[in-house]
Enzyme design. Structure first.
Site, short mmCIF file in Angstrom:
data_model
loop_
_atom_site.label_atom_id
_atom_site.label_comp_id
_atom_site.label_asym_id
_atom_site.label_seq_id
_atom_site.Cartn_x
_atom_site.Cartn_y
_atom_site.Cartn_z
N ARG A 1 0.83 -1.20 0.00
CA ARG A 1 0.00 0.00 0.00
C ARG A 1 0.87 1.26 0.00
NH1 ARG A 1 -3.67 -1.42 5.15
NH2 ARG A 1 -1.69 -2.43 5.71
N TYR B 1 -1.12 4.30 10.89
CA TYR B 1 -1.56 3.29 11.83
C TYR B 1 -0.40 2.97 12.77
CZ TYR B 1 -5.72 2.27 8.99
OH TYR B 1 -6.90 2.36 8.32
N HIS C 1 -1.02 1.25 16.37
CA HIS C 1 -1.32 0.07 17.18
C HIS C 1 -0.30 -0.10 18.31
CE1 HIS C 1 -4.44 -1.09 14.36
NE2 HIS C 1 -3.58 -1.00 13.37
N GLU D 1 -6.04 4.68 13.83
CA GLU D 1 -7.00 3.75 14.41
C GLU D 1 -7.71 4.31 15.64
OE1 GLU D 1 -3.08 2.67 16.43
OE2 GLU D 1 -3.73 3.24 14.41
N LYS E 1 1.59 1.92 7.53
CA LYS E 1 1.90 1.10 8.70
C LYS E 1 2.87 1.82 9.63
CE LYS E 1 0.54 -2.31 9.58
NZ LYS E 1 -0.69 -2.59 10.39
N ASP F 1 -3.06 -7.25 15.02
CA ASP F 1 -2.28 -6.03 15.16
C ASP F 1 -2.55 -5.30 16.47
OD1 ASP F 1 -4.78 -5.12 14.49
OD2 ASP F 1 -4.20 -4.20 12.60
#
Length: 372
Positions: free
Chosen positions: A15, A94, A96, A118, A75, A271
């Site tokens: 991505r 993101y 996490h 997120e 990511k 994740d």
């Protein structure tokens, strides 16, 4: 503002954080966008398309990270990228963090300001997590169908069965975006689906909108019902989410003994630490492993396998927030949007998200205090 788009380096992550059409909108707002050469190739976006959209192509990740005032990724930063983190940089991606103490401490030590897709909220929803949850939910069913095949280690079950032969039984933990989309796909493929959640109102809603499917059972999520459901499951899909926090472990190691040999677990919650005790993060290049005869799939960046769809879907949701930060600056953007403030996980090296602070027993700073 100078906005940097580096190439993603996580295993088999194809991505890109913004397609060329998103770059064009930022350039229209008089921002400078710098893109690492080849950043969009995995999603079938050429460097030439980015140049036509107004971006400047730089050859190395170091150039992008060093020159940018805000780095926009898909990511979390990988360990090889920790050296690029610095105290006058904004990172929007993101993260996490509750499942990654090493990354959390790297962000703290760098003094960076980090916003997590997120945990951004809008009227109680998670608008930046939703598109990837939609992709992951739909993919989870496709993946389960694939790994139920005998050559892949499964029991040799066809998802929808055939006339005279029963279909697969798919158990889905969590009736949020992931679980709903997984159920829609599984029902569409002809499977028998058991969907569990602690929110009875959500189950009532799903029962109403999917009542015509006929093969859907909704159950209140508790240890007894989960244990009963997984005893006949050919596949279990984990789609549980607690915003910003580690996922609760709903299936323990002992409970694996209740499951059929060769059954499949696809833990989309991996994740955030996974909702199955025996789940651990895997990669697209080595996606599965067995524990007690049960196949586990724990790829933490599932949507990276369908990058073009995912990149467009992600940018559709993130662009307005990226634009707000770029147009007004991070402090003004956070002051004006309480939902965006929910996305602030680290401000100048200080943890500002309660779930992250609680997970690692770290000091928590009130965002209002640091932004005052």
């Amino acid at each position: 503002m100078i906005i940097g788009i580096p190439k993603e380096i996580k295993d088999n992550e194809y991505r890109v954080s913004l397609p060329p059409n998103g770059v064009r909108e930022l350039v229209r707002h008089k921002h400078q966008v710098i893109v690492q050469a080849g950043a969009g190739v995995g999603s079938a976006f050429s460097d030439e398309e980015y140049v036509k959209a107004g971006a400047t192509i730089l050859h190395t990740a170091e150039e992008v990270w060093t020159r940018a005032e805000m780095v926009v990724k898909v990511k979390e930063p990988m360990p090889d990228e920790y050296g690029y983190l610095r105290d006058n940089l904004i990172l929007f991606t993101y993260l996490h963090l509750a499942a990654d103490e090493r990354q959390t401490r790297a962000l703290i030590d760098s003094g960076i300001t980090a916003l997590a897709y997120e945990t951004v909220e809008d009227k109680g929803h998670l608008p930046l997590l939703q598109p990837m949850s939609e992709v992951a939910g739909r993919m989870a069913t496709q993946i389960a169908a694939h790994y139920m095949e005998k050559p892949e280690g499964g029991r040799g079950i066809l998802m929808g069965g055939i006339p005279g032969v029963k279909p697969a039984h798919v158990v889905i933990l969590g009736a949020g975006t992931v679980g709903t989309h997984a159920a829609t796909m599984a029902l569409g493929m002809g499977a028998r689906v058991t969907l569990l959640d602690v929110n009875l109102d959500r189950l009532r809603y799903i029962d109403e909108v999917m009542s015509g499917k006929g093969r859907l059972t909704t159950l209140a999520s508790n240890e007894t019902n989960i244990a009963d459901a997984i005893t006949t499951a050919d596949a279990v899909i984990g789609g549980v989410l607690v915003t910003g926090a580690r996922a609760p472990r709903l299936i323990t190691r002992d409970m694996l003994s209740l499951m059929l040999k060769g059954s499949v677990i696809v833990d989309v919650a991996v994740d955030q630490g996974g909702c199955v005790e025996t789940t651990r993060p895997t990669t697209h290049s080595s996606p599965t492993y067995f524990v007690d005869g049960v196949l586990h799939y724990g790829v933490a960046n599932m949507p990276g396998a369908v990058p073009r769809t995912s990149s467009f879907g992600l940018a559709n949701a993130t662009l307005k927030y990226i634009m707000k930060v770029a147009d007004t600056g991070v402090r003004n953007a956070l002051h004006s949007d309480p939902g965006l403030t929910k996305g602030l996980n680290v401000y100048q090296g200080k943890i500002t998200h309660p779930a992250v602070a609680e997970t690692f027993n770290l000091p928590l700073v009130d965002p209002e205090a640091v932004l005052a």
